[in-house]
Design a protein around this motif. Structure first.
Motif, PDB file in Angstrom:
ATOM      1  N   LEU A  69       0.746  -1.100  -0.144  1.00 28.99           N
ATOM      2  CA  LEU A  69       0.081  -0.091   0.067  1.00 28.99           C
ATOM      3  C   LEU A  69       0.766   1.551   0.210  1.00 28.99           C
ATOM      4  O   LEU A  69       1.952   1.162   0.495  1.00 28.99           O
ATOM      5  N   PRO A  70       0.231   2.320  -0.616  1.00 31.98           N
ATOM      6  CA  PRO A  70       1.014   3.651  -0.577  1.00 31.98           C
ATOM      7  C   PRO A  70       1.603   4.057   0.701  1.00 31.98           C
ATOM      8  O   PRO A  70       2.632   4.384   0.854  1.00 31.98           O
ATOM      9  N   GLU A  71       0.695   3.768   1.922  1.00 26.34           N
ATOM     10  CA  GLU A  71       1.179   4.543   3.237  1.00 26.34           C
ATOM     11  C   GLU A  71       2.136   3.377   3.915  1.00 26.34           C
ATOM     12  O   GLU A  71       3.140   3.870   4.536  1.00 26.34           O
ATOM     13  N   GLU A  72       2.278   2.149   3.389  1.00 29.03           N
ATOM     14  CA  GLU A  72       3.547   1.341   3.746  1.00 29.03           C
ATOM     15  C   GLU A  72       4.540   1.560   3.135  1.00 29.03           C
ATOM     16  O   GLU A  72       5.711   1.692   3.857  1.00 29.03           O
ATOM     17  N   VAL A  73       4.648   1.903   1.962  1.00 27.66           N
ATOM     18  CA  VAL A  73       5.787   2.318   1.405  1.00 27.66           C
ATOM     19  C   VAL A  73       6.411   3.782   1.739  1.00 27.66           C
ATOM     20  O   VAL A  73       7.514   3.943   1.823  1.00 27.66           O
ATOM     21  N   ALA A  74       5.552   4.473   2.087  1.00 29.21           N
ATOM     22  CA  ALA A  74       6.101   5.876   2.659  1.00 29.21           C
ATOM     23  C   ALA A  74       6.849   5.639   3.786  1.00 29.21           C
ATOM     24  O   ALA A  74       7.682   6.682   4.248  1.00 29.21           O
ATOM     25  N   ARG A  75       6.803   4.553   4.610  1.00 26.15           N
ATOM     26  CA  ARG A  75       7.568   4.162   5.624  1.00 26.15           C
ATOM     27  C   ARG A  75       8.807   3.367   5.523  1.00 26.15           C
ATOM     28  O   ARG A  75       9.464   2.819   6.345  1.00 26.15           O
ATOM     29  N   TYR A  76       9.085   3.052   4.152  1.00 26.74           N
ATOM     30  CA  TYR A  76       9.915   2.029   3.675  1.00 26.74           C
ATOM     31  C   TYR A  76      11.346   2.911   4.134  1.00 26.74           C
ATOM     32  O   TYR A  76      11.551   3.951   3.722  1.00 26.74           O
ATOM     33  N   ASP A  77      12.479   1.971   4.322  1.00 28.80           N
ATOM     34  CA  ASP A  77      13.585   2.277   4.548  1.00 28.80           C
ATOM     35  C   ASP A  77      14.407   2.123   3.156  1.00 28.80           C
ATOM     36  O   ASP A  77      13.834   1.416   2.235  1.00 28.80           O
ATOM     37  N   GLU A  78      15.744   2.305   2.959  1.00 30.42           N
ATOM     38  CA  GLU A  78      16.422   1.982   1.744  1.00 30.42           C
ATOM     39  C   GLU A  78      16.398   0.494   1.362  1.00 30.42           C
ATOM     40  O   GLU A  78      16.253   0.281   0.190  1.00 30.42           O
ATOM     41  N   VAL A  79      16.557  -0.217   2.502  1.00 23.17           N
ATOM     42  CA  VAL A  79      16.726  -1.787   2.101  1.00 23.17           C
ATOM     43  C   VAL A  79      15.272  -2.075   1.608  1.00 23.17           C
ATOM     44  O   VAL A  79      15.136  -2.999   0.578  1.00 23.17           O
ATOM     45  N   GLU A  80      14.190  -1.763   2.259  1.00 22.61           N
ATOM     46  CA  GLU A  80      12.736  -2.061   1.938  1.00 22.61           C
ATOM     47  C   GLU A  80      12.408  -1.607   0.800  1.00 22.61           C
ATOM     48  O   GLU A  80      11.474  -2.191   0.038  1.00 22.61           O
ATOM     49  N   MET A  81      12.959  -0.622   0.271  1.00 21.36           N
ATOM     50  CA  MET A  81      12.629  -0.059  -1.140  1.00 21.36           C
ATOM     51  C   MET A  81      13.079  -0.997  -2.273  1.00 21.36           C
ATOM     52  O   MET A  81      12.449  -0.836  -3.230  1.00 21.36           O
ATOM     53  N   ARG A  82      13.909  -1.740  -2.078  1.00 17.35           N
ATOM     54  CA  ARG A  82      14.503  -2.493  -3.054  1.00 17.35           C
ATOM     55  C   ARG A  82      13.453  -3.619  -3.266  1.00 17.35           C
ATOM     56  O   ARG A  82      13.491  -4.169  -4.236  1.00 17.35           O
ATOM     57  N   ARG A  83      12.395  -3.786  -2.618  1.00 19.00           N
ATOM     58  CA  ARG A  83      11.179  -4.856  -2.903  1.00 19.00           C
ATOM     59  C   ARG A  83      10.571  -4.226  -4.095  1.00 19.00           C
ATOM     60  O   ARG A  83       9.921  -4.966  -4.827  1.00 19.00           O
ATOM     61  N   LEU A  84      10.811  -2.990  -4.508  1.00 19.17           N
ATOM     62  CA  LEU A  84      10.005  -2.466  -5.696  1.00 19.17           C
ATOM     63  C   LEU A  84      10.839  -2.468  -6.912  1.00 19.17           C
ATOM     64  O   LEU A  84      10.554  -1.746  -7.709  1.00 19.17           O
ATOM     65  N   SER A  85      11.814  -3.368  -6.746  1.00 20.80           N
ATOM     66  CA  SER A  85      12.762  -3.385  -8.154  1.00 20.80           C
ATOM     67  C   SER A  85      12.127  -4.105  -9.365  1.00 20.80           C
ATOM     68  O   SER A  85      12.679  -4.095 -10.276  1.00 20.80           O
ATOM     69  N   VAL A  86      11.073  -5.115  -8.801  1.00 22.07           N
ATOM     70  CA  VAL A  86      10.563  -5.823  -9.888  1.00 22.07           C
ATOM     71  C   VAL A  86       9.063  -5.601  -9.555  1.00 22.07           C
ATOM     72  O   VAL A  86       8.544  -5.033  -8.562  1.00 22.07           O
ATOM     73  N   LYS A  87       8.127  -6.106 -10.302  1.00 20.08           N
ATOM     74  CA  LYS A  87       6.814  -6.131 -10.358  1.00 20.08           C
ATOM     75  C   LYS A  87       6.220  -6.946  -9.217  1.00 20.08           C
ATOM     76  O   LYS A  87       6.924  -8.020  -8.782  1.00 20.08           O
TER      77      LYS A  87
END
Length: 447
Positions: free
Chosen positions: A375-393
């Motif tokens: 969800l967008p509100e989850e992504v807003a709290r991601y750190d740099e490591v967690e953002m890597r989850r968005l590297s693929v679909k």
């Protein structure tokens, strides 16, 4: 290999079926020996299909050479006869691997390990091995560099100095005695600035002379073996780690599988869609399909569709339930969410509410296999490591879905997703989809 090939040859009436089966079987065993397929450590890699297919192609090549050199055999017929043998081999290896994992979960069939390294490195190795049961090692003791405390609870059998020893056996004697006393089969060495170069080389001499195996831990984690190539330069051993797959033929194959698979499933499951839609409509007032904004690859938002499983004002009531969140991470999960309808609870248990996401896959928003769409509100709290989850679909299914779903901690969820992001392959996707069927029927962690 022999039995299905013999059946196929006898059914087709080829000449000299027994001789051909014997030749094929002998060549198959030789190919396996040359590729070390019978070594015990091969089960640590799972039971991938790729190596079996490669060996099968080598077998076909060897049969073609044999026919060209001596005129023995019938290559076209052999190809047809060996297709069932390939399938049987893959199934047998998968079955044996499941048996191996079951034995290891009961703490049997494990190799006893002595770990050498600084206290923090020893704790890291012990913790990493303790997190999972899909490997064949158990730590029985440690030889620690320096005087620091080992917090993992593993017995410390010896203390080694941090300075390079002057005598050849200064490290070897205490390590060998510890391995003997503990019955260790293998010695793991966590390499660092104190244990490397000539010191590690001398230790390997001593251990090998005493019949002990040594494995050096370079410190990298969650990298698939197929991404690692060993090379050397000026006497240095180098690990060449390839980048995660982001383009090329594998990605094209994945995209084609996504589109074709989602289209086929939409057509095949059309009657089920109708039944579920009718059940949702009759269970509670509101729309059949629930539309929700999710975040896709590279942070691109997209509308995700699901069968509605909650009351119509569920989003408004979420804030009132925030304090009751049972998940330790960014996700919001309640085992007994009062917003879920009776039909919705059934749909969630068997993941039927997620079927409309096949349309998202067909449109290119999602993949059949990938990380959970956040969800967008989850992504807003991601750190740099967690953002890597968005590297693929994001995926309709994935490691999270087949490994426990909502029962997993946030750390476990992120670890699974990052493992997939860095190491995915088309064959791994096929394995996850096969495991999804069992996970859906089991219903564990779905709420």
């Amino acid at each position: 290999m022999a039995l299905p090939t013999a059946v196929a040859f006898l059914a087709t009436g080829v000449a000299h079926p027994v001789q051909q089966v014997v030749a094929i079987t002998v060549i198959w065993v030789l190919v396996g020996l040359a590729a070390s397929r019978y070594a015990p450590w091969t089960w640590d890699e799972g039971a991938p299909v790729g190596p079996v297919v490669r060996d099968w192609l080598v077998l076909l090549g060897a049969l073609a050479v044999l026919r060209a050199a001596s005129g023995f055999g019938d290559t076209p017929t052999a190809v047809l006869a060996l297709c069932p043998a390939l399938a049987v081999t893959v199934v047998c290896r998968k079955a044996i691997h499941r048996r191996v994992l079951a034995v290891r979960r009961r703490a049997r069939g494990l190799r006893r390990v002595l770990v050498i390294g600084e206290p923090g490195a020893v704790d890291a190795v012990v913790g990493q091995l303790a997190e999972r049961t899909d490997h064949g090692y158990v730590v029985v003791g440690a030889c620690v560099l320096g005087e620091g405390d080992v917090l993992s609870g593993v017995p410390v059998s010896a203390r080694l100095g941090v300075d390079t020893p002057t005598a050849l056996d200064e490290d070897a004697v205490p390590v060998a005695e510890a391995a003997e006393a503990l019955g260790a089969d293998i010695v793991f060495v966590a390499t660092d600035r104190h244990m490397c170069g000539d010191r590690l080389r001398r230790l390997s001499w001593a251990l090998h002379d005493r019949g002990r195996r040594l494995m050096a831990l370079p410190g990298i984690v969650e990298v698939a073996r197929r991404r690692v190539r060993i090379t050397s330069a000026a006497g240095l051993t180098l690990l060449d780690i390839s980048a995660p797959t982001r383009r090329g033929l594998p990605t094209l194959l994945k995209a084609a599988t996504d589109r074709a698979g989602s289209l086929l499933l939409l057509m095949v499951l059309a009657p089920l869609f109708a039944v579920v839609a009718l059940a949702v409509r009759m269970s509670s007032p509101g729309p059949v399909i629930y539309r929700q904004a999710r975040v896709g690859r590279n942070g691109t938002p997209f509308p995700m569709w699901k069968f509605r499983t909650m009351v119509v004002d569920a989003d408004r009531r979420k804030g009132d339930l925030a304090a009751a969140n049972e998940h330790d991470g960014h996700m919001f999960k309640l085992r007994r969410d009062p917003r879920v309808t009776s039909v919705g609870r059934f749909l969630r248990r068997y993941s039927l509410d997620e079927l409309p996401q096949l349309a998202n896959v067909l449109l290119g928003h999602m993949s059949l296999v990938g990380p959970r769409p956040p969800l967008p509100e989850e992504v807003a709290r991601y750190d740099e490591v967690e953002m890597r989850r968005l590297s693929v679909k994001p995926g309709l299914t994935g490691l999270w879905q087949v490994s426990g779903r909502s029962d997993l901690s946030w750390h476990e969820t992120v670890s699974l997703d990052l493992r997939y992001v860095d190491n995915w392959s088309w064959t791994w996707d096929m394995t996850v989809m096969a495991r999804t069927v069992r996970a859906v029927l089991d219903g564990r962690g779905a709420y």
